[in-house]
Design a protein around this motif. Sequence first.
Motif, PDB file in Angstrom:
ATOM      1  N   ARG A 241       0.814  -1.210   0.000  1.00  0.00           N
ATOM      2  CA  ARG A 241       0.000   0.000   0.000  1.00  0.00           C
ATOM      3  C   ARG A 241       0.853   1.268   0.000  1.00  0.00           C
ATOM      4  NH1 ARG A 241      -2.706  -4.093   2.091  1.00  0.00           N
ATOM      5  NH2 ARG A 241      -5.006  -4.139   2.087  1.00  0.00           N
ATOM      6  N   ALA A 259      -4.614   5.003  12.283  1.00  0.00           N
ATOM      7  CA  ALA A 259      -5.872   4.637  11.639  1.00  0.00           C
ATOM      8  C   ALA A 259      -5.622   3.935  10.301  1.00  0.00           C
ATOM      9  CB  ALA A 259      -6.737   5.877  11.419  1.00  0.00           C
ATOM     10  N   GLU A 260      -4.632   4.414   9.560  1.00  0.00           N
ATOM     11  CA  GLU A 260      -4.313   3.798   8.272  1.00  0.00           C
ATOM     12  C   GLU A 260      -3.781   2.382   8.464  1.00  0.00           C
ATOM     13  OE1 GLU A 260      -1.472   4.599   4.332  1.00  0.00           O
ATOM     14  OE2 GLU A 260      -1.599   6.095   5.936  1.00  0.00           O
ATOM     15  N   ARG A 263      -6.726   0.095   9.462  1.00  0.00           N
ATOM     16  CA  ARG A 263      -7.576  -0.281   8.312  1.00  0.00           C
ATOM     17  C   ARG A 263      -6.909  -1.352   7.462  1.00  0.00           C
ATOM     18  NH1 ARG A 263      -9.000   5.296   8.245  1.00  0.00           N
ATOM     19  NH2 ARG A 263      -7.249   5.760   6.839  1.00  0.00           N
ATOM     20  N   LEU A 266      -7.218  -4.701   9.111  1.00  0.00           N
ATOM     21  CA  LEU A 266      -8.581  -5.221   8.971  1.00  0.00           C
ATOM     22  C   LEU A 266      -8.774  -5.843   7.591  1.00  0.00           C
ATOM     23  CD1 LEU A 266     -11.467  -5.519  10.076  1.00  0.00           C
ATOM     24  CD2 LEU A 266     -11.944  -3.219   9.196  1.00  0.00           C
ATOM     25  N   GLU A 267      -8.318  -5.154   6.569  1.00  0.00           N
ATOM     26  CA  GLU A 267      -8.446  -5.681   5.212  1.00  0.00           C
ATOM     27  C   GLU A 267      -7.632  -6.954   5.012  1.00  0.00           C
ATOM     28  OE1 GLU A 267      -7.266  -2.469   2.737  1.00  0.00           O
ATOM     29  OE2 GLU A 267      -8.984  -1.197   3.267  1.00  0.00           O
TER      30      GLU A 267
END
Length: 315
Positions: A241, A259-260, A263, A266-267
């Motif tokens: 990413r 936060a990034e 996320r 989670l993905e």
Amino acid sequence: MITVEGLTKTYGGFTAVDDVSFSCRPGRVTGFLGPNGAGKTTAMRVMVGLTPPTRGQVTIGGLRYRDIPNPGRHVGVLLDASAQHAGRTGREILTVGARTMGLPTSRVDEVLAQVSLSQDEAGRRLRNYSLGMKQRLGLAHALLGDPSVLILDEPANGLDPAGIRWMRDVLTGFARAGGTVLLSSHLLHEVELIADEMILIGRGKIVAQGDKKTLLAGAGAASTLVSSLDDAALAAGLRARGVEVEPAGEGLRAHAEPAEVGRAALELQVVLTDLRLGNAGLEDLFLELTADSQREGHVDGPVDGPARRTEGVPA
């Protein structure tokens, strides 16, 4: 409220403080950060009338320090914990201060208790104090007049870890009660745990100011410490990413906001065991911005007068 406007102090061809402007607000702890010799102490000496400015001015509650009636009742000062008569006991030092400010002697016992100095310790002469005890006594002297503003230069110097935590609790409590705190240090980690706002100074100039989040955002230096049940998969997914990742302790340091990172985990369906904002981003920023001051032998300019007197009370 402390307001510093265009403050400059020169000694011949040496500029110790160079056009410095900032403000410290009630209810907040402001950290004044910079390497040794960056100009912090000189600026604070100007604030409390011990050194005349070359240009600019400092006001506390709208007045210059020297124009404040009985200033120790309004501004508590600790610049050098050893700048008292070495032959006096701690109690005698505080008693002299209380009488100078027109305070009852009962106030001495109150501040001794507040800084956790025992009656036995208060009865010792200053020459027999450890550095940590001198710092506690110096803070007691600063608090003696029940001021609304504290100006403290390296107050945690010489304190053990428990003492540093105690100092942190005292100052945050003071600010929560509506007080204004200006706290200088050359130790970033000491200040970032307590400061609501930070002012970074190097070679007499302000190089950055704001709260921690603002400083990191302005430098693009967000950093997150993270660990998981599958760090290899998390690192690979973050790199895919476009996030820079490196090993850190038992986990990873990702150069992105928490936060990034969350996320992405989670993905990727990776279970996190730790996720927090890292300190290295701010530390790197601090070192980068003050790099030309980070050397041995750089000093903070001459000291006026025969001694570095630091009492926060009128003479």
